[in-house]
Design an enzyme around this catalytic site. Structure first.
Site, PDB file in Angstrom:
ATOM      1  N   GLY A   1     -15.438  41.744  39.433  1.00  0.00           N
ATOM      2  CA  GLY A   1     -14.419  41.519  38.485  1.00  0.00           C
ATOM      3  C   GLY A   1     -14.203  39.961  37.950  1.00  0.00           C
ATOM      4  O   GLY A   1     -13.291  39.590  37.504  1.00  0.00           O
ATOM      5  N   LEU A   2     -15.400  39.503  38.007  1.00  0.00           N
ATOM      6  CA  LEU A   2     -15.566  38.006  37.632  1.00  0.00           C
ATOM      7  C   LEU A   2     -16.379  37.957  36.551  1.00  0.00           C
ATOM      8  O   LEU A   2     -16.707  37.089  35.819  1.00  0.00           O
ATOM      9  CB  LEU A   2     -15.996  37.104  38.624  1.00  0.00           C
ATOM     10  CG  LEU A   2     -15.102  36.956  39.740  1.00  0.00           C
ATOM     11  CD1 LEU A   2     -15.672  35.524  40.649  1.00  0.00           C
ATOM     12  CD2 LEU A   2     -13.801  36.168  39.544  1.00  0.00           C
TER      13      LEU A   2
ATOM     14  N   ASP B   1     -13.998  41.170  28.298  1.00  0.00           N
ATOM     15  CA  ASP B   1     -14.690  40.276  29.261  1.00  0.00           C
ATOM     16  C   ASP B   1     -15.806  39.341  28.199  1.00  0.00           C
ATOM     17  O   ASP B   1     -16.123  38.024  28.366  1.00  0.00           O
ATOM     18  CB  ASP B   1     -15.748  40.818  29.806  1.00  0.00           C
ATOM     19  CG  ASP B   1     -15.154  41.538  31.139  1.00  0.00           C
ATOM     20  OD1 ASP B   1     -13.867  41.798  31.111  1.00  0.00           O
ATOM     21  OD2 ASP B   1     -15.968  41.861  32.072  1.00  0.00           O
TER      22      ASP B   1
HETATM   23  O1  PMV Z   1     -14.489  44.252  36.672  1.00  0.00           O
HETATM   24  P1  PMV Z   1     -14.870  44.023  35.264  1.00  0.00           P
HETATM   25  O2  PMV Z   1     -15.004  42.406  35.307  1.00  0.00           O
HETATM   26  O3  PMV Z   1     -16.073  44.612  34.583  1.00  0.00           O
HETATM   27  O4  PMV Z   1     -13.770  44.362  34.632  1.00  0.00           O
HETATM   28  C1  PMV Z   1     -13.337  45.573  34.045  1.00  0.00           C
HETATM   29  C2  PMV Z   1     -11.941  45.488  33.349  1.00  0.00           C
HETATM   30  C3  PMV Z   1     -11.420  46.932  32.724  1.00  0.00           C
HETATM   31  O5  PMV Z   1     -10.391  46.656  32.006  1.00  0.00           O
HETATM   32  C4  PMV Z   1     -11.230  47.940  33.989  1.00  0.00           C
HETATM   33  C5  PMV Z   1     -12.478  47.598  31.845  1.00  0.00           C
HETATM   34  C6  PMV Z   1     -12.756  46.757  30.482  1.00  0.00           C
HETATM   35  O6  PMV Z   1     -13.925  46.822  30.080  1.00  0.00           O
HETATM   36  O7  PMV Z   1     -11.916  46.182  30.413  1.00  0.00           O
END
Ligand code: PMV
Length: 342
Positions: A116-117, A164
């Site tokens: 999640g980072l 991201d």
């Molecule tokens: O876990 P991460 O850093 O890949 O974030 C995913 C975020 C989501 O909203 C769940 C998917 C996205 O691509 O925005």
């Protein structure tokens, strides 16, 4: 040799709902991925990923057409190294109009994988910038972001937002809503990250939310409610004094933003993307006096982010069973940048 680096990120508010066009607010944080690129004459791509918070391995393959390499490491880790680099190399070849360019690629990252980072976004952004520069083309950060988005979109089979990759490319605090991406002049937030040592499967988690949203009106309402939380949060952040700094941000501002983060975590839990260890870290942070705490990113495992200008949350997290690492995350004002070019 060209080396570029790009920062990881946390979602302050809005993950998952951003996939459906709702807004999200993110901050780039001071953990970076560095990608070094050397051109090769034979058109092949060799990747050396020694520091992805996993055991080091080296693979050589011929790009997408050659199929996945046959190496004895878990598939998701190979995909982490090959899929994103492969897609980034394709983007760089296209941007530089050099379809046969080959590279030696070295990836070093301080960002845990799948937690999640924004590890994959940072690697993809840094790889595109380094590879295009090594071919004599300089893209601006927004172009790198767009190409990194296309690369992620391809690897994640359409399950990617622009959040991201944009954050990693431009740095600082940003707001993303569909194709509208803007930098936010927000105060420096006192962010603390807790990491459970695990990872979530983004594709599976996104599909789970999609399924709930299709089946239940109230799940669709929860997604819209996350958007409402982010709209409220954006107003709060843009009204605050951007020069207040982490220590200077006044109590009422942090209390209100923390409340929105707590609410967001509740909605994400309802949508099934939290986990026992993420919840344990969220509650440890709140009990320690954090103004708010929530999971960050896809969920399922990985990291939480809490708001606390004091040392209490970090200390409490470091004693929380299931929390492997806890650290203060400073805002990374630099997005992608050149580290070395020779
Ligand atoms: O876990 P991460 O850093 O890949 O974030 C995913 C975020 C989501 O909203 C769940 C998917 C996205 O691509 O925005």
């Amino acid at each position: 040799m060209t080396c570029c680096s790009a920062p990881g990120k946390v979602y302050v508010l809005g993950e998952h709902a951003v996939v459906y066009g709702e807004p999200a607010v993110l901050c780039a944080v001071d953990r970076r991925a560095r990608v070094t690129v050397d051109p090769r004459d034979d058109g092949r791509v060799r990747v050396d990923a020694t520091d992805l918070s996993i055991d080091g391995f080296t693979v050589t393959w011929d790009g997408a057409e050659g199929g996945p390499p046959d190496v004895d490491v878990p598939t998701p880790l190979v995909e982490a190294a090959t899929g994103y680099i492969d897609a980034a190399v394709s983007q760089a070849r296209e941007a530089a109009d050099a379809p046969d360019a080959g590279f030696d690629v070295t990836v070093e990252s301080e960002i845990p994988v799948g937690a999640g980072l924004g590890s994959s976004a940072a690697v993809t952004v840094a790889a595109i910038d380094a590879a295009t520069r090594s071919l004599g083309v300089e893209l601006d950060a927004r172009d790198v972001a767009e190409r990194a988005y296309r690369a992620e979109h391809e690897v994640q089979e359409g399950q990617a937002s622009r959040a991201d990759t944009f954050t990693s490319a431009v740095g600082g605090a940003v707001r993303v809503e569909g194709t509208d991406r803007r930098e936010l002049d927000a105060p420096d937030l006192p962010l603390v990250v807790g990491y459970d040592g695990g990872a979530g499967d983004t594709g599976e988690l996104v599909s789970g939310v999609r399924d709930l949203r299709d089946r239940y009106g109230f799940a669709a309402d929860a997604v819209t409610a996350i958007g409402d939380v982010v709209r409220e949060g954006t107003e709060l952040l843009t009204a605050a004094d951007p020069d207040a700094g982490a220590d200077g941000a006044d109590g009422a501002f942090l209390d209100e933003l923390g409340e929105l983060m707590d609410f967001d975590h509740g909605l994400l839990s309802a949508l099934g993307v939290s986990s026992r260890s993420l919840d344990a870290m969220v509650w440890a942070a709140r009990d320690a006096g954090a103004r708010g705490a929530k999971l960050t990113g896809a969920g399922g495992g990985g990291c939480i982010v809490a708001l606390d200008p004091t040392a209490e949350t970090r200390t409490a997290l470091s004693f929380t069973p299931g929390c492997e690492d806890a650290f203060r995350a400073e805002l990374a004002t630099d997005g992608v940048r050149v580290e070395e070019a020779a």
